[in-house]
Scaffold this motif. Structure first.
Motif, PDB file in Angstrom:
ATOM      1  N   LYS A 123      34.418  73.599   6.627  1.00  0.00           N
ATOM      2  CA  LYS A 123      33.779  73.480   5.245  1.00  0.00           C
ATOM      3  C   LYS A 123      32.417  74.387   5.042  1.00  0.00           C
ATOM      4  N   GLU A 147      35.154  72.409  -3.432  1.00  0.00           N
ATOM      5  CA  GLU A 147      35.977  73.591  -3.475  1.00  0.00           C
ATOM      6  C   GLU A 147      36.806  73.932  -4.556  1.00  0.00           C
ATOM      7  N   ASP A 340      33.174  77.316  -1.718  1.00  0.00           N
ATOM      8  CA  ASP A 340      32.694  76.152  -1.518  1.00  0.00           C
ATOM      9  C   ASP A 340      31.500  75.913  -1.585  1.00  0.00           C
TER      10      ASP A 340
END
Length: 487
Positions: A123, A147, A340
């Motif tokens: 991430k 996200e 993200d």
């Protein structure tokens, strides 16, 4: 953290609205509610001849001829309406079968938090915010991430199964339409037969009334003669017995008429207590082939059951080929675009995308494909046997219908001749009885023979018309382009 609370709050409200929204309206699924909401689906009969919008549907307030009966039955019979619904369902499945040929597009938003090293690493990289300094990936600590993105994919190859499934769906529509044609063919023949049953019952009632009236008149005369000493009590008792028998026959005829009328109302798709009358149409309702040989040839081209059996055979072969596709690989194209950020502050400069082809070849599936292929092969064999059975049944149906017509026509000729003989005999015996040359027993026998001959003639006439309707059904006259009807 308020963003986390907001996300969970929105998710909770969404779940609660889904659960309670589907369970709260209890009346929505009650029989009465559904019936009132979709009443037009179950009753397709045109409104009566009135401009009043509150006029009840499914009402018949006129005298119906044979043409009216056939038109109403075709428009309003529940079996035909069910067949139409099945056609619409098949068309919907055909539309659904096109879905694999279009890309599947999805939009999503997710929120996660945790301290898993792998999730943190991926991430953070997708956020484009991986720390430049060395990070202990074994213990990255707590993290969170939002996200949002869109994904799309399409199957490029799966052994032709999607194409075959669409062809099967197309065949399903054709089969549904042929089933509708077969039902219509049967309904039209049944409507004609029931229409003539009503007319026959009406004729029987009329004969029973005349017989009762004749017996009543003779009983009054016999009672006067008996009181004056000019007749025996046995003659009076014989007439009283005949009077009771005549009343019983009249009651039976009236009940037969009511039952036939109720049966016709069911075919027309209306309530059995709806009042309507029948106008007699004694001329032929249909034109049929002149001989069984040409009738069989016509039936082979127009009987929907035959065409339906052949379509099912084609459908079974497609299903067999679709089952074989399980041995082949599949190829899919997938792509995804997403962003993200731990604070949901998305930036187009930090977006991500992926695209790729995915080839999958299932080497072993626990013999599922082999079993599916065997089942499809057995279904194909069953369809072949059903096709042969249908062909034989249609040929026999046509032959049987013509045999029944020959019998009905011969019975009508004999019955018509018997009516003339019985009428003349009754006329002579009545004259002899009135002159005292014949006793009451002979008179009653002649009167009964005359009435029975009339009933047999009426029955034979309408049986002939019903036999013609069965021939029309057996050759598929109400489904092919050669359909012909006349008053």
């Amino acid at each position: 953290m308020p963003r986390v609370s907001l996300l969970f709050l929105v998710s909770g409200l969404f779940l609660l609205s889904t659960v309670f929204g589907g369970c709260a309206p209890q009346d929505r699924y009650r029989y009465e509610t559904i019936k009132s909401e979709y009443a037009d689906f179950a009753c397709n009969l045109a409104r009566p001849a009135t401009d009043d919008p509150s006029a009840p549907r499914c009402a018949i307030n006129s005298q119906l001829g044979l043409k009216d009966v056939l038109e109403i039955a075709q428009a309003n019979n529940p079996d035909l309406l069910m067949a139409l619904a099945r056609i619409e369902r098949a068309r919907a499945m055909l539309a659904k079968s096109a879905a694999p040929f279009y890309p599947q597009v999805n939009f999503y938003t997710e929120y996660i938090q945790g301290d898993a090293p792998s999730a943190y690493l991926f991430k953070a990289i997708d956020q484009r915010k991986l720390p430049q300094a060395t990070v202990d990936f074994n213990d990255p600590g707590w993290f969170e991430n939002y996200e949002s993105g869109a994904s799309a994919g399409i199957n490029l190859f799966n052994g032709g199964k999607d194409f075959l499934n669409r062809k099967i769906a197309e065949t399903g529509v054709t089969i549904s339409e042929l089933d509708r044609d077969g039902i219509k063919n049967r309904i039209m023949a049944t409507a004609i037969a029931t229409y003539y049953d009503v007319l026959a019952a009406d004729q029987f009632t009329m004969v029973a009334k005349e017989s009762l009236q004749t017996t009543r008149s003779q009983l009054e005369i016999m009672d006067v003669r008996f009181r004056s000493g000019g007749a025996l009590k046995t003659d009076l008792l014989s007439l009283q017995v005949r009077m009771a028998e005549s009343k019983e026959r009249l009651l039976q005829s009236r009940n037969r008429h009511r039952l036939a009328q109720a049966a016709l109302a069911e075919i027309l798709g209306v309530e059995p207590d709806v009042p309507f009358s029948i106008a007699e149409t004694r001329s032929y309702a249909i034109d049929i082939p002149g001989d069984p040989l040409s009738a069989v040839g016509y039936a082979l081209l127009h009987r929907p059951e035959l065409a339906g059996a052949r379509e099912k055979l084609r459908q079974s072969k497609m299903a067999l080929d679709a089952a074989k596709a399980g041995y082949l690989p599949t190829l899919d194209f997938m792509t995804r675009y997403y962003v993200d950020d731990p604070a949901m502050k998305y930036n187009a400069n930090r977006d991500n995308w992926t695209a790729g082809l995915y080839l999958n070849w299932k080497i072993f599936d626990g013999f599922a494909t082999r079993s599916e292929r065997a089942a499809s092969l057995a279904q194909l064999q069953e369809a072949m046997a059903a096709d042969r059975k249908t062909l034989l049944a249609v040929k026999f149906d046509v032959k049987k219908a013509y045999f029944n017509l020959d019998e009905a026509e011969e019975r009508l000729r004999v019955a018509s001749s018997n009516v003339q003989t019985a009428a003349e005999t009754f006329r002579l015996v009545k004259r002899q009885y009135e002159g005292g040359a014949a006793n009451i027993t002979r008179y009653l026998e002649a009167e009964l023979a005359h009435n029975q001959a009339r009933i047999r003639e009426t029955s034979a006439f309408f049986d002939r018309e019903k036999a013609r309707a069965q021939i029309a059904r057996s050759v598929g006259l109400w489904t092919g382009p050669g359909e012909s009807k006349k008053e």
